[in-house]
Design a protein around this motif. Structure first.
Motif, short mmCIF file in Angstrom:
data_model
loop_
_atom_site.label_atom_id
_atom_site.label_comp_id
_atom_site.label_asym_id
_atom_site.label_seq_id
_atom_site.Cartn_x
_atom_site.Cartn_y
_atom_site.Cartn_z
N SER A 181 0.65 -1.11 0.04
CA SER A 181 -0.10 0.00 0.04
C SER A 181 0.95 1.29 0.07
CB SER A 181 -0.93 0.12 1.17
OG SER A 181 -1.90 -1.11 1.02
N GLY A 182 2.19 1.21 0.14
CA GLY A 182 3.08 2.41 0.24
C GLY A 182 2.59 3.39 1.09
N PHE A 183 2.58 4.55 0.46
CA PHE A 183 2.48 5.87 1.20
C PHE A 183 1.06 5.93 1.61
CE2 PHE A 183 6.38 7.05 -0.77
CZ PHE A 183 7.01 7.87 0.70
N ALA A 184 0.36 5.25 0.88
CA ALA A 184 -1.31 5.27 1.44
C ALA A 184 -1.72 4.76 2.48
CB ALA A 184 -2.19 4.53 0.26
N ALA A 221 1.24 -5.15 2.93
CA ALA A 221 2.72 -5.18 3.17
C ALA A 221 3.38 -5.28 1.95
CB ALA A 221 2.86 -5.90 4.24
N GLY A 222 2.74 -5.71 0.92
CA GLY A 222 3.68 -5.93 -0.11
C GLY A 222 4.50 -7.22 -0.38
N LEU A 266 5.48 -10.70 -3.90
CA LEU A 266 6.26 -9.35 -3.58
C LEU A 266 5.81 -8.15 -4.59
CD1 LEU A 266 8.89 -8.60 -1.96
CD2 LEU A 266 10.32 -9.10 -3.93
N ASP A 267 5.29 -7.36 -3.78
CA ASP A 267 4.80 -6.26 -4.72
C ASP A 267 5.12 -4.75 -4.30
OD1 ASP A 267 2.69 -4.86 -6.10
OD2 ASP A 267 1.25 -4.80 -4.54
N PHE A 268 5.74 -4.22 -5.30
CA PHE A 268 6.23 -2.83 -5.08
C PHE A 268 6.12 -2.04 -6.34
CE2 PHE A 268 10.03 -5.61 -5.74
CZ PHE A 268 10.72 -4.71 -6.79
N SER A 269 6.39 -0.81 -6.14
CA SER A 269 6.21 0.15 -7.34
C SER A 269 7.53 1.05 -7.16
CB SER A 269 5.04 1.18 -7.08
OG SER A 269 3.87 0.39 -7.01
#
Length: 134
Positions: free
Chosen positions: A25-28, A55-56, A68-71
């Motif tokens: 979710s990053g910064f959100a 949590a990615g 594994l999930d990231f932008s």
């Protein structure tokens, strides 16, 4: 300090133009309550699985079994054909700069492939350091 997300972030920032990274979710996530950002686990097909992946795929610096999930964010390439302002350091005057030759206007065409490759290197390196390979 060798966390999974930290090592991936370090590799991403080694890519020219890499300026930002966020997992899940990053910064959100900073705008959510813990109960809304939590990744609950449930039984699915006789195995434990996370229902969400805020949590990615990384909790406490370790892989949690989720995808594994990231932008990644890349800055635009400044070496463009348009005339730009600069300073002539020889005589201390304002000057114009015109970049000649062929330059990629955007890393986006290759960025995803480079990020995937760097991620694979990080995962392999962590496996070696952990004694799983080699």
């Amino acid at each position: 300090f060798d966390t999974l997300d930290g090592e991936i972030a370090k590799a991403v920032f080694a890519i020219p133009g890499g300026k930002g990274i966020s997992f899940g979710s990053g910064f959100a996530a900073a705008t959510l309550r813990g109960s809304a950002n939590n990744d609950p686990y449930r039984m699915a097909d006789d195995s434990v699985a996370a229902v969400t992946n805020h949590a990615g795929g990384v909790l406490g610096g370790m892989a949690n079994g989720s995808v594994l999930d990231f932008s990644v964010a890349f800055k635009p390439t400044p070496s463009i054909a348009r005339v730009q302002q600069t300073v002539n350091l020889r005589d201390g005057t304002n000057a114009d700069l015109s970049v000649q030759g062929r330059h990629d206007p955007c890393i986006a065409n290759r960025g995803a492939i480079v990020v995937e490759a760097m991620t694979a290197f990080v995962l392999a390196d962590l496996c070696v350091r952990g004694g799983f390979l080699g």
